[in-house]
Design an enzyme around this catalytic site. Structure first.
Site, mmCIF file in Angstrom:
data_model
loop_
_atom_site.group_PDB
_atom_site.id
_atom_site.type_symbol
_atom_site.label_atom_id
_atom_site.label_comp_id
_atom_site.label_asym_id
_atom_site.label_seq_id
_atom_site.Cartn_x
_atom_site.Cartn_y
_atom_site.Cartn_z
ATOM 1 C CE LYS A 96 -4.496 -1.506 1.483
ATOM 2 N NZ LYS A 96 -4.366 -2.938 1.839
ATOM 3 C CD GLU A 118 -10.192 4.979 1.142
ATOM 4 O OE1 GLU A 118 -10.089 6.191 0.880
ATOM 5 O OE2 GLU A 118 -9.488 4.089 0.597
ATOM 6 C CB SER A 388 -0.246 -8.174 -1.204
ATOM 7 O OG SER A 388 -1.064 -8.992 -0.386
HETATM 8 C C1 LIG Z 1 -5.218 -3.932 1.549
HETATM 9 C C2 LIG Z 1 -4.493 -5.179 1.256
HETATM 10 C C3 LIG Z 1 -4.872 -6.020 0.186
HETATM 11 C C4 LIG Z 1 -6.074 -5.777 -0.681
HETATM 12 O O1 LIG Z 1 -6.027 -4.620 -1.445
HETATM 13 P P1 LIG Z 1 -5.764 -4.644 -3.014
HETATM 14 O O2 LIG Z 1 -6.062 -3.242 -3.413
HETATM 15 O O3 LIG Z 1 -6.691 -5.635 -3.635
HETATM 16 O O4 LIG Z 1 -4.353 -5.006 -3.227
HETATM 17 C C5 LIG Z 1 -4.110 -7.143 -0.076
HETATM 18 N N1 LIG Z 1 -3.035 -7.461 0.695
HETATM 19 C C6 LIG Z 1 -2.652 -6.688 1.732
HETATM 20 C C7 LIG Z 1 -1.480 -7.109 2.538
HETATM 21 C C8 LIG Z 1 -3.362 -5.526 2.050
HETATM 22 O O5 LIG Z 1 -2.984 -4.783 3.089
#
Ligand SMILES: *Cc1c(COP(=O)(O)O)cnc(C)c1O
Length: 404
Positions: A96, A118, A388
């Protein structure tokens, strides 16, 4: 590394990805969106802006993040070789920050000193508060009061970082209500305020802008995987909440016809239970609709109210999905599937015990799909999974779910 813009034919000039996207907002926001598009295009064409972002990524975010070869997990599954793009190692523990830093730099360039954002689980709130602290911007984060109670550590993190967290008491007091409040604030204070949106969602140009800022993931990964595995992957796998980490990974591989792109939604308690957040998998709730400024797939009741969603991972628990994913699915360039809460929990444990990596529950959905697929593929096949984020934020949830 500089970010290339306009590398595909979507969105069109009106912000559409085929049938999806657009700008479904109150009339009063159209000039603000126009101003944003102009500022964004100008910034991305300016080498000084791009160099500043690249420099911050190198010296602050910790980019490039590495790719790790998951040797023991691959061995155990007995099929394809699994590689992990390590966004969990980026500052603040997830992808993020890539978007938050890009948008905060743009806000500063536009002369806007006030950021509104948000947040659901608090991850985007923390990334926004982090980028705002770094650049000396005021930061206000709207968060549903139910989410605030559930995510105390992140509320505290945001406050430590100097942000103001405003509780939202309307509706279900969760993410979608927080987005409504952030948009309301932006409409009211549009001259001084920048709305820092957290995923590849919302009215044009947000889905495009967020994709471009996250595309650093795929651009790095494509180069890294060719160097490590000696070839392109057979498939890229990423979890899909709003869709930003997935589109950030997919973008660089879009023109590589041999690379399958696989998005994994939250299957919750199972598709047949209807307790999930799989906008694409369950036609009885997920169909074309408009939410938060864009036309996409939206989970809704028969009379068009936004349906309740469920996932063990807060980051995937959202009723709509980025419009570009709806387009990639419609054009059959990408394929979407789901993993249940149980499958994600099990994948989290497998990765922890074979590789020494505790993934975020969101990311564990992508790992679960790799675990399903790898055994069906030959040993020289390559799966590239976007990890992610890291699992620290989820320890409490996992402890309760596993009854440890
Ligand atoms: C917020 C988040 C997501 C989901 O958000 P996307 O916009 O779909 O990437 C996925 N993995 C992590 C670790 C997150 O914090």
């Amino acid at each position: 590394m500089l970010i290339e813009t306009n590398t595909t034919n979507v969105p069109d000039a009106r912000g559409y990805y085929g049938d999806f996207g657009g700008r479904y907002v109150p009339e009063t926001l159209i000039p603000a969106l126009d101003e944003l598009i102009a500022a964004y295009n100008e910034a991305m064409a300016d080498a000084a802006f791009q160099n500043r972002l690249a420099h911050l990524h190198a010296t602050y975010t910790g980019r490039p993040t590495p790719i790790s070869y998951a040797a023991r997990l691959s061995e155990q599954l007995g099929g394809a070789q699994i590689y992990l793009k390590r966004e969990d190692l980026a500052h603040t523990g997830a992808h993020k920050i890539n978007n938050a830093l890009g948008q905060a730099l743009l806000a500063q360039r536009m002369g806007k000193q006030r950021i509104v954002a948000e947040t659901g689980a608090g991850q985007h709130g923390v990334a926004s508060a982090t980028a705002s602290a770094l650049l000396g911007l005021e930061c206000i984060v709207y968060m549903g009061s139910v989410d605030m109670a559930r995510q105390q550590p992140n509320v505290f993190r945001m406050k430590l970082l100097g942000a103001e967290v405003r509780p939202v008491e309307s509706g279900s007091k969760t993410l979608k209500d927080a987005i409504n409040e952030a948009i309301r604030d932006w409409v009211t204070n549009v001259r001084t305020t920048f709305y820092l949106l957290g995923s590849a969602l919302g009215p044009h140009p947000y889905p495009m802008m967020v994709r471009d800022f996250q595309s650093v993931i795929g651009t790095e990964a494509r180069r890294q995987i060719i160097a490590m595995a000696g070839k392109l992957p057979d498939a890229c796998i990423a979890c899909v909440g709003g869709g930003s980490n997935a589109i950030g990974m997919f973008h660089a591989f879009r023109n590589d016809a041999s690379v399958e792109l696989i998005g994994v939604e939250a299957g919750g308690c199972g598709i047949n239970s209807h307790q999930h957040a799989s906008r694409f998998a369950d036609p009885s709730v997920g169909r074309m609709g408009v939410l938060h400024g864009a036309r996409s797939f939206v989970m809704q009741t028969p009379d068009g109210q936004i349906a309740d969603t469920h996932s063990i991972s807060a980051g995937l628990d959202y009723a709509s999905v980025g419009p570009e994913h709806a387009y990639l699915r419609q054009t059959e360039r990408a394929f979407y599937t789901s993993a249940t809460d149980e499958e994600a929990l099990s994948a989290l444990q497998s990765l922890a015990q074979t590789e020494g990596i505790i993934p975020a529950l969101e990311s564990a959905h992508a790992v679960a799909e790799a675990i399903k697929r790898a055994p069906t593929m030959p040993k020289d096949a390559v799966l590239l999974v976007n990890l992610s984020g890291r699992g620290d934020k989820d320890l409490d949830t996992v402890m309760k779910a596993l009854k440890l």
